[in-house]
Design an enzyme around this catalytic site. Structure first.
Site, mmCIF file in Angstrom:
data_model
loop_
_atom_site.group_PDB
_atom_site.id
_atom_site.type_symbol
_atom_site.label_atom_id
_atom_site.label_comp_id
_atom_site.label_asym_id
_atom_site.label_seq_id
_atom_site.Cartn_x
_atom_site.Cartn_y
_atom_site.Cartn_z
ATOM 1 C CB ALA A 37 -4.141 -11.700 16.570
ATOM 2 C CG LEU B 124 -8.187 -10.359 17.123
ATOM 3 C CD1 LEU B 124 -7.513 -9.252 17.917
ATOM 4 C CD2 LEU B 124 -9.310 -10.973 17.959
ATOM 5 N N GLY B 125 -9.743 -10.828 12.480
ATOM 6 C CA GLY B 125 -10.392 -10.350 11.257
ATOM 7 C C GLY B 125 -9.797 -9.073 10.693
ATOM 8 C CB SER B 126 -6.409 -7.537 10.794
ATOM 9 O OG SER B 126 -5.607 -8.485 10.113
ATOM 10 C CB SER B 127 -7.246 -9.808 6.035
ATOM 11 O OG SER B 127 -8.164 -10.846 6.116
ATOM 12 C CD GLU C 299 -11.162 -11.533 4.344
ATOM 13 O OE1 GLU C 299 -10.025 -11.050 4.283
ATOM 14 O OE2 GLU C 299 -11.525 -12.294 5.243
ATOM 15 C CG ASP D 287 -13.050 -13.164 9.875
ATOM 16 O OD1 ASP D 287 -13.809 -13.844 10.586
ATOM 17 O OD2 ASP D 287 -11.807 -13.221 9.942
HETATM 18 N N1 LIG Z 1 -3.497 -3.028 9.032
HETATM 19 C C1 LIG Z 1 -3.334 -3.651 7.855
HETATM 20 N N2 LIG Z 1 -2.788 -2.995 6.819
HETATM 21 C C2 LIG Z 1 -2.633 -3.599 5.634
HETATM 22 N N3 LIG Z 1 -2.958 -4.893 5.373
HETATM 23 C C3 LIG Z 1 -3.482 -5.587 6.376
HETATM 24 C C4 LIG Z 1 -3.704 -5.015 7.663
HETATM 25 N N4 LIG Z 1 -4.254 -5.949 8.453
HETATM 26 C C5 LIG Z 1 -4.350 -7.070 7.702
HETATM 27 N N5 LIG Z 1 -3.902 -6.866 6.458
HETATM 28 C C6 LIG Z 1 -3.833 -7.859 5.369
HETATM 29 O O1 LIG Z 1 -4.436 -9.053 5.887
HETATM 30 C C7 LIG Z 1 -3.475 -10.104 6.061
HETATM 31 C C8 LIG Z 1 -3.674 -10.753 7.449
HETATM 32 O O2 LIG Z 1 -4.647 -11.706 7.355
HETATM 33 P P1 LIG Z 1 -4.688 -12.914 8.397
HETATM 34 O O3 LIG Z 1 -3.325 -13.494 8.593
HETATM 35 O O4 LIG Z 1 -5.790 -13.800 8.026
HETATM 36 O O5 LIG Z 1 -5.018 -12.212 9.751
HETATM 37 P P2 LIG Z 1 -6.418 -11.843 10.369
HETATM 38 O O6 LIG Z 1 -6.910 -13.103 11.020
HETATM 39 O O7 LIG Z 1 -6.028 -10.804 11.358
HETATM 40 O O8 LIG Z 1 -7.286 -11.362 9.272
HETATM 41 C C9 LIG Z 1 -2.131 -9.394 6.001
HETATM 42 O O9 LIG Z 1 -1.168 -10.292 5.473
HETATM 43 C C10 LIG Z 1 -2.391 -8.231 5.070
HETATM 44 O O10 LIG Z 1 -2.332 -8.645 3.715
#
Ligand SMILES: Nc1ncnc2c1ncn2[C@@H]1O[C@H](COP(=O)(O)OP(=O)(O)O)[C@@H](O)[C@H]1O
Ligand SMILES: C[C@@](O)(CCOP(=O)(O)O)CC(=O)O
Length: 455
Positions: A158, A160-163, A208, A219
């Site tokens: 979304a 929000l920098g999850s990866s 990353e 991020d």
């Molecule tokens: N909670 C999580 N658990 C495991 N892998 C995650 C998680 N969150 C993100 N990732 C990894 O990061 C990738 C998402 O990255 P991306 O689409 O750029 O989203 P964002 O902008 O949220 O970082 C996922 O495909 C996965 O490989």
């Protein structure tokens, strides 16, 4: 139960790192203008359990994406990673991936989740590649067995920098395991804290690179450092990412449209507008650049992070947020769902709202005005939820990477409580995770410590 087989010599520990939002300057950032991103209190949490000496396996247990895979340590391609010309150390500055190392990892990463549909498997392979690249670079063939269990309160994909927050957790955990990080502790000299955050950040960037291919570095920097950062591209040269160490913690409403968006599509939209209306688009981009510079001046002014400073300047910051949204609407990167959020929030007059990130869907942020009525916020949240929006009450300028070593909470008057792996795995949703291990949720819980940038 796996926890019972952990080694008494190495306690179970946990690391955590935040997600981020772009507060000012998205899209103008593509044209070398500064942008400001800040850490939010939605976070990833990684529990690390060391296995007994006889268990020579490493297990990745990424609950949110359903990845659960175990590798035999002795079968991993250590020989390729340990060649003298390839070998990297914890202090090495790695800014690109080595194709030979990637190739060596490939069959091991592709061994995961064989039975899943291709789309889901790709996500798993990306996460596994990031983990294996870091594990093989930083650990050793003599490494004991581990279980890495990850849960996150950050919505995935979304903007929000999850990866990045996952990569910061992995990097910090691996560097801690090889005993190359000291602290964090309050008396840590600023230069030492700085070096350690940067070390975590650099290796997170490598993760990353595996997940994304071409990450900007913003991020992982904001996730490792916490607070906020200024980011500026510089033509063909590397972008600069400068931490803003004096960003205060500000209450924020983060609202997810739950409408998928593509950063590339939105960036192309602005490129198209610029091609057809060059001067007009330039003046909008310059306007965004100016307001970001004005926000920067405010944020770096003496006393900005004090209580007085915040109350004096919040209105100015809020106005800049509102104006920034207007510019983004003019660029054509808003969306009816984002406009609906802004409309609902504006009617309540509780704060200043803008879309965050690429737009076209994704999320909006509302910085709260002072002294808003709790009932008004609750009513708004009900209205937003009724229209299918997802709401997160969060904090802007949150702490960066932190550690809970050992993974035990000492609660005043209630003794200590070990974080149970099973409970962590099964904690219900973001609320359950935060109630169990959340940073800053139970303020009287001792234990979590954060590396903090002072310089
Ligand atoms: N909670 C999580 N658990 C495991 N892998 C995650 C998680 N969150 C993100 N990732 C990894 O990061 C990738 C998402 O990255 P991306 O689409 O750029 O989203 P964002 O902008 O949220 O970082 C996922 O495909 C996965 O490989
Ligand atoms: C639109 C842009 O300025 C920010 C994109 O943010 P995100 O992918 O939504 O986090 C693109 C960029 O700077 O690369």
């Amino acid at each position: 139960m796996e926890r019972k087989s952990s080694s008494p010599m190495a306690p179970t520990f946990m690391v955590s790192a935040p997600g981020k939002v772009i507060v000012f300057g998205e899209h103008a950032a593509v044209y070398d203008k500064p942008a400001i991103a800040a850490a939010i209190s939605l976070r990833s949490y990684l529990l690390v359990t060391t296995l007994s000496k006889s268990q020579r396996t490493v297990k990745l247990n990424f609950r949110d994406i359903g990845l659960d895979h175990t590798w035999k340590i002795d079968t991993l391609p250590w020989d390729v990673f340990q060649q003298p010309i390839k070998k990297k150390f914890y202090y090495s500055l790695v800014d690109s991936l080595d194709p030979e190392l990637l190739e060596a990892i490939k069959p091991h990463a592709e061994a995961v989740s064989k039975d899943l549909p291709e789309k889901q498997r790709k996500i798993h392979i990306r996460s596994a590649t990031a983990f294996l690249y870091l594990f093989l670079s930083l650990s050793s063939p003599e490494s004991p067995g581990f279980i890495y269990t990850l849960r996150s309160t950050i919505p995935i994909g979304a903007g929000l920098g999850s990866s990045a927050s996952v990569c910061v957790c992995l990097s910090a955990a691996l560097l801690l395991q090889i005993r190359t990080l000291a602290g964090p502790h309050p008396d840590q000299p600023p230069e030492e804290a700085e070096t350690q955050i940067e070390r975590i950040n650099r290796w997170a960037f490598v993760g990353e690179l595996c997940t994304h291919g071409d990450p900007s570095g913003i991020d992982n920097t904001v996730s490792a450092s916490g607070k906020a950062v200024v980011y500026q591209r510089n033509g063909a040269n590397a972008p600069t990412v400068t931490p803003l160490t004096k960003f205060p913690k500000l209450p924020l409403l983060l609202i997810d449209t739950q409408h998928a968006r593509s950063t590339a599509t939105q960036v192309d939209k602005v490129r198209g507008l610029r091609a057809n209306h060059e001067q007009l688009t330039e003046s909008i981009l310059n306007g965004i650049g100016q307001l970001t510079a004005s926000a920067l001046k405010l944020i770096t002014s003496p006393g900005f992070d004090s209580r007085d400073g915040i109350s004096r300047t919040l209105d100015h910051l809020g106005t800049l947020i509102r104006v920034n949204h207007g510019f983004l609407v003019s660029l054509g990167v808003s969306h009816p769902r984002l406009e609906r959020i802004r409309e609902l929030v504006d009617y309540t007059d509780i704060g200043w709202t803008k879309l965050t990130g690429a737009g076209g869907g994704g999320c909006a942020i509302t910085l709260f005005k002072p002294d808003v009525r709790e009932e008004t916020v609750q009513e708004l949240e009900r209205d937003l939820a009724a229209e299918g929006f997802r709401i997160y009450e969060t904090v802007l300028g949150a702490d960066g990477v932190g550690v809970l070593w050992p993974a035990v909470f000492r609660t005043e008057g209630e003794g200590s409580e070990e974080i149970d792996q099973e409970k962590f795995e099964n904690a219900p949703g973001a609320k359950g995770i935060e109630e169990l291990v959340g940073v800053g949720v139970h303020e009287n819980r001792e234990g979590w410590k954060f590396w903090t940038r002072y310089i």
